[in-house]
Design a protein around this motif. Sequence first.
Motif, PDB file in Angstrom:
ATOM      1  N   ASP A   1      -4.451   2.374  -5.335  1.00  0.00           N
ATOM      2  CA  ASP A   1      -3.037   2.425  -4.953  1.00  0.00           C
ATOM      3  C   ASP A   1      -2.586   1.235  -4.124  1.00  0.00           C
ATOM      4  O   ASP A   1      -2.128   1.358  -2.999  1.00  0.00           O
ATOM      5  N   THR A   2      -2.723   0.071  -4.724  1.00  0.00           N
ATOM      6  CA  THR A   2      -2.211  -1.157  -4.120  1.00  0.00           C
ATOM      7  C   THR A   2      -1.531  -1.989  -5.204  1.00  0.00           C
ATOM      8  O   THR A   2      -1.858  -1.887  -6.386  1.00  0.00           O
ATOM      9  N   ILE A   3      -0.593  -2.785  -4.769  1.00  0.00           N
ATOM     10  CA  ILE A   3       0.010  -3.796  -5.630  1.00  0.00           C
ATOM     11  C   ILE A   3      -0.150  -5.113  -4.878  1.00  0.00           C
ATOM     12  O   ILE A   3       0.233  -5.221  -3.717  1.00  0.00           O
ATOM     13  N   THR A   4      -0.741  -6.104  -5.547  1.00  0.00           N
ATOM     14  CA  THR A   4      -0.954  -7.406  -4.922  1.00  0.00           C
ATOM     15  C   THR A   4      -0.315  -8.486  -5.783  1.00  0.00           C
ATOM     16  O   THR A   4      -0.523  -8.515  -7.001  1.00  0.00           O
ATOM     17  N   VAL A   5       0.463  -9.347  -5.147  1.00  0.00           N
ATOM     18  CA  VAL A   5       1.104 -10.474  -5.819  1.00  0.00           C
ATOM     19  C   VAL A   5       0.756 -11.737  -5.035  1.00  0.00           C
ATOM     20  O   VAL A   5       0.934 -11.780  -3.819  1.00  0.00           O
ATOM     21  N   SER A   6       0.256 -12.748  -5.742  1.00  0.00           N
ATOM     22  CA  SER A   6      -0.017 -14.054  -5.133  1.00  0.00           C
ATOM     23  C   SER A   6       0.943 -15.072  -5.724  1.00  0.00           C
ATOM     24  O   SER A   6       1.145 -15.116  -6.937  1.00  0.00           O
ATOM     25  N   LEU A   7       1.524 -15.878  -4.839  1.00  0.00           N
ATOM     26  CA  LEU A   7       2.462 -16.909  -5.257  1.00  0.00           C
ATOM     27  C   LEU A   7       1.894 -18.274  -4.930  1.00  0.00           C
ATOM     28  O   LEU A   7       1.376 -18.498  -3.832  1.00  0.00           O
ATOM     29  N   GLY A   8       2.014 -19.207  -5.881  1.00  0.00           N
ATOM     30  CA  GLY A   8       1.523 -20.565  -5.687  1.00  0.00           C
ATOM     31  C   GLY A   8       2.491 -21.413  -4.882  1.00  0.00           C
ATOM     32  O   GLY A   8       3.492 -20.928  -4.343  1.00  0.00           O
TER      33      GLY A   8
ATOM     34  N   THR B   1       0.505   8.076 -10.274  1.00  0.00           N
ATOM     35  CA  THR B   1       1.649   8.970 -10.150  1.00  0.00           C
ATOM     36  C   THR B   1       1.171  10.258  -9.512  1.00  0.00           C
ATOM     37  O   THR B   1       0.139  10.813  -9.900  1.00  0.00           O
ATOM     38  N   LEU B   2       1.911  10.733  -8.520  1.00  0.00           N
ATOM     39  CA  LEU B   2       1.498  11.919  -7.775  1.00  0.00           C
ATOM     40  C   LEU B   2       2.453  13.077  -8.000  1.00  0.00           C
ATOM     41  O   LEU B   2       3.641  12.887  -8.227  1.00  0.00           O
TER      42      LEU B   2
ATOM     43  N   GLU C   1     -11.415   8.430 -12.006  1.00  0.00           N
ATOM     44  CA  GLU C   1     -10.413   9.481 -12.119  1.00  0.00           C
ATOM     45  C   GLU C   1     -10.368  10.237 -10.806  1.00  0.00           C
ATOM     46  O   GLU C   1     -11.389  10.628 -10.272  1.00  0.00           O
ATOM     47  N   GLN C   2      -9.185  10.415 -10.297  1.00  0.00           N
ATOM     48  CA  GLN C   2      -9.017  11.106  -9.029  1.00  0.00           C
ATOM     49  C   GLN C   2      -7.968  12.190  -9.238  1.00  0.00           C
ATOM     50  O   GLN C   2      -6.783  11.908  -9.358  1.00  0.00           O
ATOM     51  N   GLU C   3      -8.430  13.424  -9.248  1.00  0.00           N
ATOM     52  CA  GLU C   3      -7.534  14.542  -9.512  1.00  0.00           C
ATOM     53  C   GLU C   3      -6.683  14.882  -8.291  1.00  0.00           C
ATOM     54  O   GLU C   3      -5.529  15.264  -8.417  1.00  0.00           O
ATOM     55  N   PHE C   4      -7.284  14.743  -7.081  1.00  0.00           N
ATOM     56  CA  PHE C   4      -6.587  15.099  -5.845  1.00  0.00           C
ATOM     57  C   PHE C   4      -6.718  13.983  -4.824  1.00  0.00           C
ATOM     58  O   PHE C   4      -7.726  13.297  -4.776  1.00  0.00           O
ATOM     59  N   TYR C   5      -5.715  13.845  -3.995  1.00  0.00           N
ATOM     60  CA  TYR C   5      -5.786  12.976  -2.831  1.00  0.00           C
ATOM     61  C   TYR C   5      -6.131  13.866  -1.656  1.00  0.00           C
ATOM     62  O   TYR C   5      -5.329  14.705  -1.266  1.00  0.00           O
ATOM     63  N   LYS C   6      -7.327  13.701  -1.129  1.00  0.00           N
ATOM     64  CA  LYS C   6      -7.776  14.543  -0.023  1.00  0.00           C
ATOM     65  C   LYS C   6      -7.372  13.923   1.306  1.00  0.00           C
ATOM     66  O   LYS C   6      -7.393  12.706   1.468  1.00  0.00           O
ATOM     67  N   PRO C   7      -7.037  14.779   2.283  1.00  0.00           N
ATOM     68  CA  PRO C   7      -6.708  14.253   3.609  1.00  0.00           C
ATOM     69  C   PRO C   7      -7.934  13.659   4.294  1.00  0.00           C
ATOM     70  O   PRO C   7      -9.052  14.133   4.104  1.00  0.00           O
ATOM     71  N   VAL C   8      -7.686  12.605   5.057  1.00  0.00           N
ATOM     72  CA  VAL C   8      -8.738  11.937   5.813  1.00  0.00           C
ATOM     73  C   VAL C   8      -8.196  11.576   7.190  1.00  0.00           C
ATOM     74  O   VAL C   8      -6.989  11.526   7.404  1.00  0.00           O
ATOM     75  N   TRP C   9      -9.115  11.334   8.108  1.00  0.00           N
ATOM     76  CA  TRP C   9      -8.758  10.760   9.397  1.00  0.00           C
ATOM     77  C   TRP C   9      -9.072   9.275   9.307  1.00  0.00           C
ATOM     78  O   TRP C   9     -10.156   8.887   8.862  1.00  0.00           O
ATOM     79  N   ILE C  10      -8.128   8.445   9.714  1.00  0.00           N
ATOM     80  CA  ILE C  10      -8.266   6.990   9.656  1.00  0.00           C
ATOM     81  C   ILE C  10      -8.332   6.467  11.089  1.00  0.00           C
ATOM     82  O   ILE C  10      -7.419   6.703  11.883  1.00  0.00           O
ATOM     83  N   PHE C  11      -9.427   5.791  11.401  1.00  0.00           N
ATOM     84  CA  PHE C  11      -9.628   5.219  12.731  1.00  0.00           C
ATOM     85  C   PHE C  11      -9.570   3.700  12.610  1.00  0.00           C
ATOM     86  O   PHE C  11     -10.281   3.114  11.797  1.00  0.00           O
TER      87      PHE C  11
ATOM     88  N   LYS D   1       0.856  -1.189   0.000  1.00  0.00           N
ATOM     89  CA  LYS D   1       0.000   0.000   0.000  1.00  0.00           C
ATOM     90  C   LYS D   1       0.885   1.231   0.000  1.00  0.00           C
ATOM     91  O   LYS D   1       1.979   1.212   0.543  1.00  0.00           O
ATOM     92  N   LYS D   2       0.390   2.288  -0.578  1.00  0.00           N
ATOM     93  CA  LYS D   2       1.149   3.530  -0.722  1.00  0.00           C
ATOM     94  C   LYS D   2       1.147   4.339   0.564  1.00  0.00           C
ATOM     95  O   LYS D   2       0.180   4.338   1.313  1.00  0.00           O
ATOM     96  N   ASN D   3       2.235   5.044   0.804  1.00  0.00           N
ATOM     97  CA  ASN D   3       2.362   6.073   1.832  1.00  0.00           C
ATOM     98  C   ASN D   3       2.791   7.352   1.132  1.00  0.00           C
ATOM     99  O   ASN D   3       3.552   7.296   0.163  1.00  0.00           O
TER     100      ASN D   3
END
Length: 131
Positions: free
Chosen positions: A28-35, A49-50, A102-112, A15-17
């Motif tokens: 904004d995630t990258i997921t890889v599964s391995l057998g 890209t930001l 389409e997401q033009e801006f990343y808005k700030p949020v509070w994460i609980f 996940k992105k920071n």
Amino acid sequence: MVEAEYPVMNEVTYKKNINGMPVEGPGDTITVSLGENGEVTYFSKSWRTLEEIGTTEVISGEEAIDKLKAGQIMRNTVGKTSPVIEIHKAEIGYFSATPDSEQEFYKPVWIFKGVNSNGGNVTRIVGGVAK
């Protein structure tokens, strides 16, 4: 009787920071599964890209808690809806919409983050932009 147990698949999600702050939401995630033998069985990438374009004022933690109590959440990312939540962590981050929007801006949020009355992990997100 179980004779042997071993994993059939291992999955890793990145996940992105942004400047050390978490990005929550379905994008904004990258997921890889391995057998079993290390072969890639699944790969998914949504990584925008930001570019920094400015700043905005963010609501206080107290205001964010009031929004959470009032049920003004953006999205239940983890855990079923429960009227009782014990919060263990609150932090400011950003929200990333679904990869197909389409997401033009990343808005700030509070994460609980915490647990519901059944002991299940929950994440609740409330908008953090001051008006």
